[in-house]
Write a protein that holds these residues in place. Structure first.
Motif, short mmCIF file in Angstrom:
data_model
loop_
_atom_site.label_atom_id
_atom_site.label_comp_id
_atom_site.label_asym_id
_atom_site.label_seq_id
_atom_site.Cartn_x
_atom_site.Cartn_y
_atom_site.Cartn_z
N ARG A 16 69.67 -6.55 63.08
CA ARG A 16 70.63 -5.46 63.24
C ARG A 16 69.94 -4.21 63.77
O ARG A 16 70.47 -3.53 64.66
CB ARG A 16 71.31 -5.14 61.91
CG ARG A 16 72.48 -6.01 61.58
CD ARG A 16 73.29 -5.44 60.43
NE ARG A 16 72.49 -5.13 59.25
CZ ARG A 16 72.25 -5.97 58.25
NH1 ARG A 16 72.72 -7.20 58.30
NH2 ARG A 16 71.53 -5.59 57.21
N ASN A 17 68.77 -3.90 63.24
CA ASN A 17 68.03 -2.71 63.70
C ASN A 17 67.65 -2.83 65.16
O ASN A 17 67.75 -1.87 65.92
CB ASN A 17 66.79 -2.49 62.84
CG ASN A 17 67.12 -2.01 61.45
OD1 ASN A 17 68.22 -1.55 61.19
ND2 ASN A 17 66.17 -2.14 60.54
N ARG A 38 68.51 -7.79 58.59
CA ARG A 38 68.40 -6.33 58.73
C ARG A 38 67.58 -5.99 59.98
O ARG A 38 67.93 -5.09 60.74
CB ARG A 38 67.75 -5.73 57.49
CG ARG A 38 67.56 -4.23 57.60
CD ARG A 38 66.80 -3.67 56.44
NE ARG A 38 67.66 -3.63 55.26
CZ ARG A 38 67.25 -3.21 54.07
NH1 ARG A 38 66.00 -2.80 53.91
NH2 ARG A 38 68.07 -3.19 53.05
N LYS A 39 66.49 -6.72 60.20
CA LYS A 39 65.66 -6.46 61.38
C LYS A 39 66.44 -6.74 62.66
O LYS A 39 66.33 -5.99 63.64
CB LYS A 39 64.38 -7.30 61.32
CG LYS A 39 63.38 -6.79 60.32
CD LYS A 39 62.10 -7.60 60.33
CE LYS A 39 61.13 -7.09 59.28
NZ LYS A 39 59.87 -7.83 59.29
N LEU A 53 65.55 -7.88 48.21
CA LEU A 53 66.19 -8.61 49.30
C LEU A 53 65.51 -9.94 49.53
O LEU A 53 64.28 -10.05 49.41
CB LEU A 53 66.16 -7.78 50.58
CG LEU A 53 66.88 -6.45 50.56
CD1 LEU A 53 66.69 -5.73 51.89
CD2 LEU A 53 68.35 -6.63 50.26
N GLN A 84 67.91 -11.91 54.26
CA GLN A 84 68.49 -10.58 54.34
C GLN A 84 67.58 -9.62 55.10
O GLN A 84 68.04 -8.78 55.88
CB GLN A 84 68.78 -10.03 52.94
CG GLN A 84 69.91 -10.75 52.23
CD GLN A 84 70.05 -10.33 50.78
OE1 GLN A 84 69.05 -10.00 50.13
NE2 GLN A 84 71.27 -10.35 50.27
N VAL A 85 66.28 -9.75 54.90
CA VAL A 85 65.32 -8.90 55.61
C VAL A 85 65.37 -9.21 57.10
O VAL A 85 65.38 -8.30 57.94
CB VAL A 85 63.89 -9.09 55.05
CG1 VAL A 85 62.87 -8.39 55.92
CG2 VAL A 85 63.82 -8.58 53.61
N ARG A 86 65.41 -10.50 57.47
CA ARG A 86 65.50 -10.88 58.89
C ARG A 86 66.80 -10.38 59.50
O ARG A 86 66.81 -9.91 60.64
CB ARG A 86 65.37 -12.38 59.04
CG ARG A 86 63.91 -12.84 59.04
CD ARG A 86 63.87 -14.29 59.30
NE ARG A 86 64.48 -14.87 58.08
CZ ARG A 86 64.15 -16.01 57.52
NH1 ARG A 86 63.27 -16.77 58.07
NH2 ARG A 86 64.70 -16.42 56.41
#
Length: 85
Positions: free
Chosen positions: A20-21, A17-18, A9, A13-15
């Motif tokens: 969204r979490n 995802r965070k 990723l 994309q990692v940011r």
């Protein structure tokens, strides 16, 4: 046995995802708080309704047969004394 090829990723994309979490976690906590508040309000309403029903029942018993002994009213709660320090 070969190792599977995992997708790497990007930082964006990692940011995402965070974020969204965190949004999902906040939504879940908000829902839990909402359910707790609704439960407490319903418990309070039911407690008040029960007290009113008990008072009405006592009044009905008193009117039904004046020869019955007077019902014993619950004693008021005494304040709790704090221990001496």
């Amino acid at each position: 046995m070969t190792r599977p090829n995992f997708v790497k990723l990007t930082e964006d994309q990692v940011r995402a995802r965070k974020r969204r979490n965190v949004a999902i976690a906040l939504g879940l906590v908000g829902f839990i708080v909402l359910v707790f508040i609704v439960t407490v309000v319903n418990l309070q309403r039911n407690t008040e309704a029960r007290k009113a029903a008990e008072a009405a029942a006592l009044a009905t018993v008193e009117r039904a047969d004046p020869a019955l002994p007077a019902p014993v009213a619950p004693a008021p709660e005494a304040p709790v004394a704090e221990p001496a320090q």
